[in-house]
Design a protein around this motif. Structure first.
Motif, short mmCIF file in Angstrom:
data_model
loop_
_atom_site.label_atom_id
_atom_site.label_comp_id
_atom_site.label_asym_id
_atom_site.label_seq_id
_atom_site.Cartn_x
_atom_site.Cartn_y
_atom_site.Cartn_z
N ARG A 27 5.43 36.64 44.97
CA ARG A 27 5.19 36.61 43.51
C ARG A 27 6.01 37.69 42.81
NH1 ARG A 27 -0.71 37.63 42.28
NH2 ARG A 27 0.06 37.45 40.15
N ALA A 28 6.05 38.89 43.43
CA ALA A 28 6.81 39.98 42.82
C ALA A 28 8.30 39.64 42.79
CB ALA A 28 6.58 41.28 43.59
N ARG A 31 8.89 37.30 39.92
CA ARG A 31 8.74 37.92 38.61
C ARG A 31 9.87 38.90 38.31
NH1 ARG A 31 3.19 40.65 36.53
NH2 ARG A 31 2.59 38.47 36.67
N TYR A 32 10.31 39.64 39.32
CA TYR A 32 11.23 40.75 39.04
C TYR A 32 12.66 40.49 39.52
CZ TYR A 32 6.88 43.16 37.99
OH TYR A 32 5.66 43.50 37.45
N VAL A 216 5.83 47.92 42.75
CA VAL A 216 7.27 47.70 42.64
C VAL A 216 7.78 48.24 41.30
CG1 VAL A 216 7.11 45.38 41.67
CG2 VAL A 216 9.14 46.01 42.94
N THR A 217 6.88 48.31 40.33
CA THR A 217 7.33 48.71 38.99
C THR A 217 7.66 50.20 38.94
OG1 THR A 217 5.04 49.04 38.32
CG2 THR A 217 6.03 46.90 37.83
N SER A 219 9.42 51.95 41.01
CA SER A 219 10.85 52.10 41.29
C SER A 219 11.70 51.31 40.30
CB SER A 219 11.17 51.61 42.71
OG SER A 219 10.33 52.21 43.64
N LEU A 220 11.27 50.10 40.01
CA LEU A 220 12.10 49.25 39.17
C LEU A 220 12.23 49.82 37.76
CD1 LEU A 220 13.75 46.71 39.17
CD2 LEU A 220 11.70 45.40 38.60
N GLY A 221 11.15 50.35 37.24
CA GLY A 221 11.20 50.96 35.91
C GLY A 221 12.17 52.12 35.88
N MET A 224 15.68 50.88 35.83
CA MET A 224 16.07 50.36 34.52
C MET A 224 16.35 51.50 33.54
SD MET A 224 13.22 47.34 34.24
CE MET A 224 13.27 47.30 32.46
#
Lengths: 252, 243
Positions: A27-28, A31-32, A216-217, A219-221, A224
């Protein structure tokens, strides 16, 4: 998103929860925009040989059944048969790297022959490293241990996870070591760690990792938000992983 | 208006913040469509008289969509009078730091402060954790017993309490209608807003920026819940306080 997506080089399956964790990660990924996830399996702090075998069976089973995932072979160096476990992972089921378990420090002598094998086959070694204020586990490496291992094995490629836990402690210690990369996975979501890492290591030695099924957000944030050129962001999110893991090369 | 109910500005003594000035924090939020909310001073946390930092921040926020959440340490003398002064000057909320200032939520001084806040119609933000405890330096945060929050909210029904910067594992049970939570701190797992033991309509967006990454906090909000958590929730929160 498949084709030009993110490569997450640090994620996990908990022992006995592989299907649940994999479902969350699928799912992640959707979405990402994550194209490939490199997983290793986690269990107890002091596993025996049977547990290590079970961990690697579940990693192998998932990677065989779903191309979203590739696997690290989990190795506890202090156990008899650790080199055999590593060989089975690399030669029988296509592990792309070795995940060193936290049951032993990464610069202990028992690790040497494992690192030699990894160097010979071009397998990167993923090391959990964390310098904690409190609650440091026995066998939990810090960047000082990573530094000693990397100096002793210049032909082996190491990934120091979590920027060494405390980036201000960890990154200066590996800055001069070209065989050490770092990922910024983990539950830490501080806004300033990745900019600091860019100053210390440069974009070429940083890798995107999530620590899923954790956040996951986190690291991903940071990826970005950190100020860098788009080519550097792409390198961190994808291209560096393709260069470091030869067996992912078919994706390029 | 999209709002962040948990933003900060200023200096954090334990590590360098690259985007910590008020100008940077406002600009970073505006670039992401967030034009208001509650702002607190990081400097005020460690000042013996927090207003020394809160006063200038309040002045700097004039003309923006942001309001001041002033700092208070209820163990300091005349805390009620300090709150009054802050409200008269224009503070819109009070932020507590029990993990830093070292008191329990069951301390009598907390009840005293909540009574004053009820009278002043001042929302109370209870900051649970500012830093990852594994990475603390010099500051050692004291654990906050968040299980006490529903009872506190029930004992002070005219107060609006917000569990702020609260790790998901410490999020209290739903409690009465005057207990809210912000999303800062919840994002330690995948899809952190799913299966929360807390009513969705009482969740408010919080980032804990610039200590934490604003983009990470925003990524945690699913697109279909963005309007509720960033806009409608805060509107309902303010209506409940002022109606």
């Amino acid at each position: 998103m498949r084709g030009e997506g993110i490569i997450d080089i640090h994620a996990h399956l908990w022992l006995g929860r592989a299907e649940r964790d994999a479902a969350l990660m699928r799912r992640a990924a959707e979405r990402y925009g994550i194209e490939r996830i490199l997983v290793s399996s986690l269990g107890s702090h002091r596993p025996d040989g049977d547990e290590i075998a079970a961990l690697n069976r579940q990693t192998a089973a998932l990677t065989a059944s779903d191309s979203l995932f590739r696997g690290y072979v989990t190795v506890a160096p202090e156990l008899p048969g650790s080199l055999d476990a590593l060989r089975r992972g690399a030669e029988d089921w296509g592990a792309v790297g070795m995940k060193l378990w936290v049951s032993c420090l990464c610069d202990e002598d028992v690790c040497d022959r494992l690192y030699d094998y990894c160097a010979g086959r071009g397998l990167p070694v993923l090391i959990h490293a964390f310098a904690k204020t409190a609650g440091q586990l026995p066998g939990e490496s810090t960047a000082e241990n990573v530094r000693r291992a990397a100096l002793r094995h210049p032909d082996t490629r190491f990934i120091m996870a979590h920027l060494g836990g405390n980036c201000y402690h960890g990154l200066p210690l590996v800055r001069d070591l070209p065989n050490v990369w770092a990922d910024f996975s983990g539950s830490t979501r501080r806004a300033d760690d990745l900019p600091y890492a860019l100053e210390q290591l440069g974009a070429g030695r940083l890798l995107f990792g999530s620590d899923m099924p954790g956040s996951v957000t986190a690291s991903l944030g940071q990826a970005m938000a950190a100020p860098m050129a788009e080519a550097e962001r792409r390198a961190i999110l994808r291209d560096n992983a393709l260069a470091l893991f030869p067996s992912l090369g078919g994706m390029a | 208006m999209n709002a962040d109910l948990c933003a900060f500005a200023g200096n954090w003594p334990f590590r360098r913040l690259r985007r910590g000035s008020l100008e940077d924090v406002l600009a970073d939020h505006a670039a992401r469509g967030i034009t208001g909310g509650l702002m607190s001073s990081l400097d005020a946390i460690s000042y013996n008289d927090p207003w020394e930092a809160d006063g200038p921040l309040l002045a700097a926020l004039a003309g923006t969509g942001w309001r001041l959440a002033m700092a208070a340490d209820p163990t300091l003398p005349r805390c009620g009078a300090r709150l009054e002064r802050g409200v008269r000057a224009g503070a819109a909320a009070v932020r507590l730091y029990p993990s830093v200032h070292g008191y329990g939520l069951d301390s009598p001084c907390v009840s005293d402060l909540l009574r004053a806040a009820e009278d002043l119609r001042l929302p109370v933000l209870i900051t649970v954790q500012l830093e990852d405890p594994r990475l603390e330096y010099l500051l050692r945060q004291r654990p906050v017993d968040t299980a006490l929050l529903p009872e506190l909210a029930a004992r002070h029904p005219r107060a609006a309490l917000v569990a702020s910067c609260c790790p998901r594992a410490l999020l209290p049970e739903a409690g009465p209608e005057n207990l809210w939570a912000d999303t800062a701190g919840l994002g330690q797992a995948l899809f952190p807003l799913e299966d929360l033991p807390f009513p969705a309509e009482r969740l408010l967006f919080g980032s804990c920026a610039p200590l934490q990454c604003l983009d990470s906090a925003l990524l945690d909000i699913p697109p279909e819940r963005r309007e509720q958590i960033l806009a409608l929730g805060p509107e309902r929160f303010w209506r409940r306080i002022h109606d």
